[in-house]
Design a protein around this motif. Structure first.
Motif, PDB file in Angstrom:
ATOM      1  N   LEU A   1       0.846  -1.181   0.000  1.00  0.00           N
ATOM      2  CA  LEU A   1       0.000   0.000   0.000  1.00  0.00           C
ATOM      3  C   LEU A   1       0.888   1.238   0.000  1.00  0.00           C
ATOM      4  CD1 LEU A   1      -2.740  -1.018   2.600  1.00  0.00           C
ATOM      5  CD2 LEU A   1      -2.829  -1.179   0.099  1.00  0.00           C
ATOM      6  N   THR A   2       0.449   2.282  -0.671  1.00  0.00           N
ATOM      7  CA  THR A   2       1.291   3.460  -0.880  1.00  0.00           C
ATOM      8  C   THR A   2       0.762   4.675  -0.147  1.00  0.00           C
ATOM      9  OG1 THR A   2       1.953   2.674  -3.073  1.00  0.00           O
ATOM     10  CG2 THR A   2       2.259   5.018  -2.611  1.00  0.00           C
ATOM     11  N   VAL A   3       1.649   5.328   0.568  1.00  0.00           N
ATOM     12  CA  VAL A   3       1.391   6.654   1.136  1.00  0.00           C
ATOM     13  C   VAL A   3       2.028   7.663   0.202  1.00  0.00           C
ATOM     14  CG1 VAL A   3       1.857   8.231   3.044  1.00  0.00           C
ATOM     15  CG2 VAL A   3       1.327   5.831   3.514  1.00  0.00           C
ATOM     16  N   GLY A   4       1.250   8.569  -0.338  1.00  0.00           N
ATOM     17  CA  GLY A   4       1.790   9.618  -1.182  1.00  0.00           C
ATOM     18  C   GLY A   4       2.217  10.818  -0.360  1.00  0.00           C
TER      19      GLY A   4
ATOM     20  N   TYR B   1       0.063  -6.252   4.748  1.00  0.00           N
ATOM     21  CA  TYR B   1       0.576  -5.311   3.753  1.00  0.00           C
ATOM     22  C   TYR B   1       1.922  -4.708   4.146  1.00  0.00           C
ATOM     23  CZ  TYR B   1      -4.077  -5.321   1.648  1.00  0.00           C
ATOM     24  OH  TYR B   1      -5.247  -5.699   1.050  1.00  0.00           O
ATOM     25  N   ARG B   2       2.760  -4.489   3.140  1.00  0.00           N
ATOM     26  CA  ARG B   2       3.926  -3.627   3.265  1.00  0.00           C
ATOM     27  C   ARG B   2       3.483  -2.228   2.863  1.00  0.00           C
ATOM     28  NH1 ARG B   2       7.484  -1.395  -0.318  1.00  0.00           N
ATOM     29  NH2 ARG B   2       9.549  -0.859   0.528  1.00  0.00           N
TER      30      ARG B   2
ATOM     31  N   GLY C   1      -3.634   7.954  -9.672  1.00  0.00           N
ATOM     32  CA  GLY C   1      -3.767   6.858 -10.631  1.00  0.00           C
ATOM     33  C   GLY C   1      -3.338   5.512 -10.082  1.00  0.00           C
ATOM     34  N   ASN C   2      -2.761   5.509  -8.896  1.00  0.00           N
ATOM     35  CA  ASN C   2      -2.317   4.261  -8.276  1.00  0.00           C
ATOM     36  C   ASN C   2      -3.449   3.698  -7.419  1.00  0.00           C
ATOM     37  OD1 ASN C   2      -1.134   2.187  -6.836  1.00  0.00           O
ATOM     38  ND2 ASN C   2       0.466   3.445  -5.898  1.00  0.00           N
ATOM     39  N   PRO C   3      -4.025   2.557  -7.766  1.00  0.00           N
ATOM     40  CA  PRO C   3      -5.145   2.013  -6.984  1.00  0.00           C
ATOM     41  C   PRO C   3      -4.751   1.604  -5.573  1.00  0.00           C
ATOM     42  CG  PRO C   3      -4.399   0.410  -8.603  1.00  0.00           C
ATOM     43  CD  PRO C   3      -3.697   1.690  -8.917  1.00  0.00           C
ATOM     44  N   ASP C   4      -3.456   1.461  -5.318  1.00  0.00           N
ATOM     45  CA  ASP C   4      -2.996   1.086  -3.982  1.00  0.00           C
ATOM     46  C   ASP C   4      -2.644   2.296  -3.126  1.00  0.00           C
ATOM     47  OD1 ASP C   4      -3.216  -1.686  -4.444  1.00  0.00           O
ATOM     48  OD2 ASP C   4      -1.320  -1.665  -5.540  1.00  0.00           O
ATOM     49  N   LEU C   5      -2.912   3.497  -3.634  1.00  0.00           N
ATOM     50  CA  LEU C   5      -2.681   4.712  -2.853  1.00  0.00           C
ATOM     51  C   LEU C   5      -3.737   4.805  -1.760  1.00  0.00           C
ATOM     52  CD1 LEU C   5      -1.003   7.470  -2.776  1.00  0.00           C
ATOM     53  CD2 LEU C   5      -3.042   8.446  -3.858  1.00  0.00           C
TER      54      LEU C   5
END
Length: 398
Positions: free
Chosen positions: A38-41, A77-78, A102-106
């Protein structure tokens, strides 16, 4: 629910563990990460004149992400940090926000620093339902609209901030000057969202203290200050309030060469580089929150950051960035592990928005909860004076 003592202890332990293990990267220990990443922007100025601010924000968010991975904060999740440079430019900030969205994992975005870039990012993330938590924006209109006193209006339910607004900074600055008997003040601003907002808040409060704005003028960012300095001298103020940031505030102070009394500004001025750019001894500032070094609650953060080996200092917004990232991560963890949770999907973004709105916990900067506009409950600010080329804190209020 307010964060439990047990979780707070886990975070402190994580900080100490990180200090021994280094900065980001490496294995998240024994965590199960089979579900993916999962991404933290993060959107901040990572180049240009404000890069020292953005670097502290980025590295503090990285510290929070690294600690979260080590304590398995989101089961399965990482977590990764995707830091984007907005160059302190609204159009660039909007483009970076679109790329992140655009990143669905954001799972959310920490940022921005500038209020002007926030105005560009808010509609992008708002349309996508992606939560945004700012550790630096202070312009009042971002949460309460163009007419915040008579008809406050929250446009974006996805937008939150963990710092006090200019409605706290501006009046505090006016009160401080009035208390010293300086009631004839020249007000100079840079024409940008932040600068105009804090200058207006200052001027309104000064009037209530019987003060007089003897000159109100705009010095666009990047403009040589000679003509403005001449106008200030002609107005013969007892002090100058500058609404803007240190790259232009320092040269303005130098150009005044002792005329017009001290220059005072908000958090955009209280930066270590201000003196080197021309800031004069005795200049005054007000900034959000209390210095982390003075807060027992921030000691684990301060120690872990120092031991992690980041090249840049965490600066004025590092502790807030650390808190903003942890608010996001804890909220997402509750969504994924709570009733109806399960694997992450973009459909859960609206649930994350609601979870952040309901957040009530203790950060390293103090208690964190949000009102119906997305503003943090605390409005603490600190007064500073330039002494020996360094901003020295005077007092924190309230």
């Amino acid at each position: 629910m307010r964060r439990s003592a047990a979780l707070a202890a886990v975070m402190i332990t994580g900080a100490l563990t990180l200090a021994a293990c280094g900065t980001s990267g490496g294995s998240p220990g024994d965590c199960d990460t089979d579900r993916g990443t999962l991404t933290v922007g993060l959107v901040a100025p990572l180049s240009g004149e404000l890069a020292n601010i953005g670097a502290g924000m980025r590295d503090s968010a990285d510290l929070a992400v690294t600690q979260a991975n080590r304590r398995c904060a989101i089961p399965g999740y990482r977590i990764a940090l995707d830091a984007r440079d907005d160059e302190a430019d609204p159009a660039t900030a909007a483009a970076q926000a679109r790329a992140l969205a655009g990143n669905p994992d954001l799972i959310g975005v920490v940022g921005t620093y500038n209020s002007s870039t926030a105005q560009a990012v808010q509609p992008v993330l708002g349309a996508a339902g992606i939560v945004q938590i700012s550790p630096g924006n202070t312009n009042v209109s971002l949460t309460r609209g163009a007419n915040p006193v008579i008809a406050p209006l929250r446009q974006y339910q996805t937008y939150f901030r963990v710092v006090a607004t200019d409605a706290a900074q501006g009046p505090a600055a006016a009160n401080a000057l009035a208390a010293t008997g300086r009631t004839r003040v020249a007000v100079v601003s840079d024409g940008r969202t932040y600068g105009e907002g804090i200058a207006n808040e200052f001027a309104k409060q000064l009037a209530t203290r019987g003060g007089q704005v003897v000159l109100r003028t705009t010095l666009p960012a990047g403009t040589p200050p000679a003509a403005t300095a001449a106008a200030v001298r002609a107005a013969r103020p007892q002090a100058v309030f500058y609404g803007g940031e240190y790259p232009d505030g320092g040269p303005l102070s130098r150009a005044l060469a002792g005329a017009g009394g001290p220059v005072m500004g908000g958090d955009g001025m209280v930066n270590p580089a201000y003196a080197a750019l021309g800031g004069r001894e005795g200049d005054l500032g007000v900034s959000v929150g209390a210095p982390p070094e003075t807060l027992p609650s921030a000691r684990p953060f301060v120690d872990a950051y120092a031991k992690a080996g980041y090249r840049d200092p965490y600066g004025s917004y590092g502790a807030f960035s650390f808190d903003a990232t942890n608010v996001l991560l804890e909220s997402v963890s509750g969504v994924v592990t709570g009733p109806g949770g399960g694997e992450w999907s973009t459909a859960q973004r609206s649930v994350v928005d609601a979870a952040v709105q309901a957040y009530d916990g203790e950060g390293v900067t103090g208690a964190i909860s949000f009102d119906r506009f997305g503003d943090v409950s605390s409005d603490a600010v600190t007064m500073y004076r330039l002494v020996g080329g360094r901003w020295t804190p005077d007092r924190t209020q309230p």
